[in-house]
Design a protein around this motif. Structure first.
Motif, short mmCIF file in Angstrom:
data_model
loop_
_atom_site.label_atom_id
_atom_site.label_comp_id
_atom_site.label_asym_id
_atom_site.label_seq_id
_atom_site.Cartn_x
_atom_site.Cartn_y
_atom_site.Cartn_z
N UNK A 254 0.81 -1.22 0.00
CA UNK A 254 0.00 0.00 0.00
C UNK A 254 0.85 1.27 0.00
N UNK A 255 2.16 1.13 0.01
CA UNK A 255 3.01 2.33 -0.01
C UNK A 255 3.23 2.75 -1.47
N UNK A 256 2.23 3.39 -2.01
CA UNK A 256 2.22 3.74 -3.43
C UNK A 256 1.94 5.23 -3.57
N UNK A 257 2.89 5.99 -4.11
CA UNK A 257 2.73 7.44 -4.22
C UNK A 257 1.61 7.82 -5.19
N UNK A 258 1.35 6.96 -6.17
CA UNK A 258 0.26 7.24 -7.10
C UNK A 258 -1.08 7.24 -6.36
N UNK A 259 -1.20 6.39 -5.36
CA UNK A 259 -2.42 6.34 -4.55
C UNK A 259 -2.60 7.65 -3.77
N UNK A 388 3.02 15.26 2.24
CA UNK A 388 2.97 15.84 0.91
C UNK A 388 2.54 14.81 -0.11
N UNK A 389 3.37 14.58 -1.11
CA UNK A 389 3.04 13.60 -2.15
C UNK A 389 3.77 12.28 -1.97
N UNK A 390 4.45 12.14 -0.82
CA UNK A 390 5.23 10.93 -0.61
C UNK A 390 5.03 10.41 0.82
N UNK A 391 5.95 9.54 1.27
CA UNK A 391 5.85 8.94 2.59
C UNK A 391 7.07 9.29 3.43
N UNK A 392 6.83 9.50 4.72
CA UNK A 392 7.90 9.86 5.64
C UNK A 392 7.95 8.85 6.79
N UNK A 393 9.12 8.31 7.06
CA UNK A 393 9.27 7.34 8.15
C UNK A 393 9.07 8.03 9.49
N UNK A 394 8.30 7.39 10.37
CA UNK A 394 8.07 7.98 11.69
C UNK A 394 8.50 7.07 12.83
N UNK A 395 8.72 5.79 12.57
CA UNK A 395 9.14 4.88 13.63
C UNK A 395 9.72 3.61 13.04
#
Length: 398
Positions: A254-259, A388-395
């Motif tokens: 599910x880590x898809x930037x298009x989504x 934003x338009x991407x994913x950021x690691x938090x843990x």
């Protein structure tokens, strides 16, 4: 008369300089999910593989020649993967396969094509626990941990963050089932409650009735073990539109930037996803610097594992002298301690040491790939949020 001709021919050869024939290039198949449910992730994966191949070819080549990398589309589908592997092995004469993408594709291609042909396979995204159980003659390896690890790590992470009740929706294939089973088992062991649990096919236009059923248990968190470019997108959109749940969690599929672009970051403030990440340190930094210079995102899903799979394939070929029959044992030799540490990009150093008969130990961008007897590795996972338009690691997940 015949003897006179032979004598003349022999005399004519005196003083002639002979050049040994050049070693042939070695063909390796790069099989990615260019179409299908993880198509959004495929470009970064293939580009990372190509980076490794280019580094090898530009700094001395492999086994006396160069790597001829051919790209095929496994489409995250068993039949497509079998067809792509058949073409790579039987037509292009590949002695190694990096990929395929997705678990069902790995299982199908290995069982039907690569294992019977004695071809080494290193997948960077096949995560199903069933791959561990393959009778593969020590020919199937992976640079990404099993979903048994990811599912359990995600369960522990959610429980530690105060989540006590969830509903679980999973795609009805080897990937989804493996993740869901591991997650459910670990979450319940930790005292959590799975209030809804169901599998879905990956082709429906609407999942509203499925979501309504999952929501009946009263959970405010939905865990989605699906693909963000397929049913996972539909499920998440319809769940948000109808307010079935408040919080959403996905795994690497599910880590898809298009989504994110489709649904909008503002609608995904309570969406988190687990995914493999490169282990911080010199190895990941070396890969990240080179991949950024080539225009890639080193934090893209499966980018680091894909680079490592291709670089390890090249190391194994060099160690084996291009002998297909020796690739498996050679892979284990270059990936394991003891030996001189080799970081991503250090091809010339590795080639020199192998040529001198010295041991090396590849330290990968995605971790230290000490393969166990099944060809599995430990690894690093993190929990990400949309930024934003991407994913950021938090843990980090453990």
């Amino acid at each position: 008369m015949k003897n006179a001709k032979r004598l003349a021919a022999a005399v004519a050869l005196v003083g002639t300089t002979f050049t040994a024939p050049a070693m042939a290039d070695v063909t390796v198949g790069l099989l990615g999910g260019l179409t299908g449910p993880i198509a959004g992730m495929a470009p970064a994966m293939i580009d990372a593989m190509k980076l490794a191949v280019n580094q090898v070819n530009e700094h001395g080549g492999v086994a006396g020649g160069k790597i001829n990398a051919i790209v095929g589309d496994s489409a995250c589908n068993p039949q497509n993967a079998t067809d792509a592997a058949t073409k790579a092995v039987n037509v292009s004469r590949a002695i190694g396969i990096v990929g395929p993408a997705c678990s069902g594709a790995v299982l199908a291609a290995a069982g039907s094509v690569t294992v019977p042909a004695g071809v080494l396979t290193i997948t960077s995204s096949g995560t199903s626990p069933k791959i561990t159980e393959l009778a593969d003659k020590d020919l199937v390896f992976r640079t990404v941990p099993s979903d048994d690890f990811q599912g359990r790590a995600l369960a522990r992470t959610l429980k530690a963050r105060g989540v006590t009740k969830v509903a679980v929706a999973y795609v009805n294939n080897d990937y989804g089932k493996g993740l869901a089973e591991a997650f459910k088992d670990e979450f319940e062991k930790a005292g959590g409650k799975v209030a809804g649990y169901a599998g879905q096919e990956d082709s429906k236009a609407s999942y509203r009735s499925d979501l309504a059923e999952l929501a009946k248990g009263g959970a405010d968190t939905l865990v989605l073990f699906h693909y963000g470019n397929s049913a996972g997108l539909t499920l998440l959109r319809q769940a948000i539109e109808n307010g079935f749940f408040k919080n959403y969690v996905g795994a690497d599929g599910m880590r898809d930037e298009a989504m994110v672009k489709t649904l909008g970051a503002d609608n995904l403030k309570t969406f988190h996803v687990s995914a493999p990440r490169g282990e911080a340190g010199a190895a990941f930094d070396a890969f990240a610097t080179a991949f950024r210079a080539a225009g890639g995102d080193p934090n893209a899903t499966f980018a680091a594992t894909s680079y490592d799979a291709a670089f390890l394939m090249a190391l194994a070929i060099e160690k084996a002298g291009g002998d297909k029959a020796k690739l498996s044992e050679s892979l284990r030799a270059v990936a394991a301690a003891p030996g001189e540490p080799i970081l991503p990009g250090e091809w010339a150093k590795a080639k020199k040491l192998i040529g001198e008969g010295k041991d090396i130990d590849y330290k990968g961008a995605a971790g230290d790939h000490e393969f166990d007897k099944a060809g599995d590795v430990p690894g690093a996972y993190a929990l990400f949020k949309v930024s934003g338009s991407t994913f950021e690691a938090i843990a980090d997940m453990k």
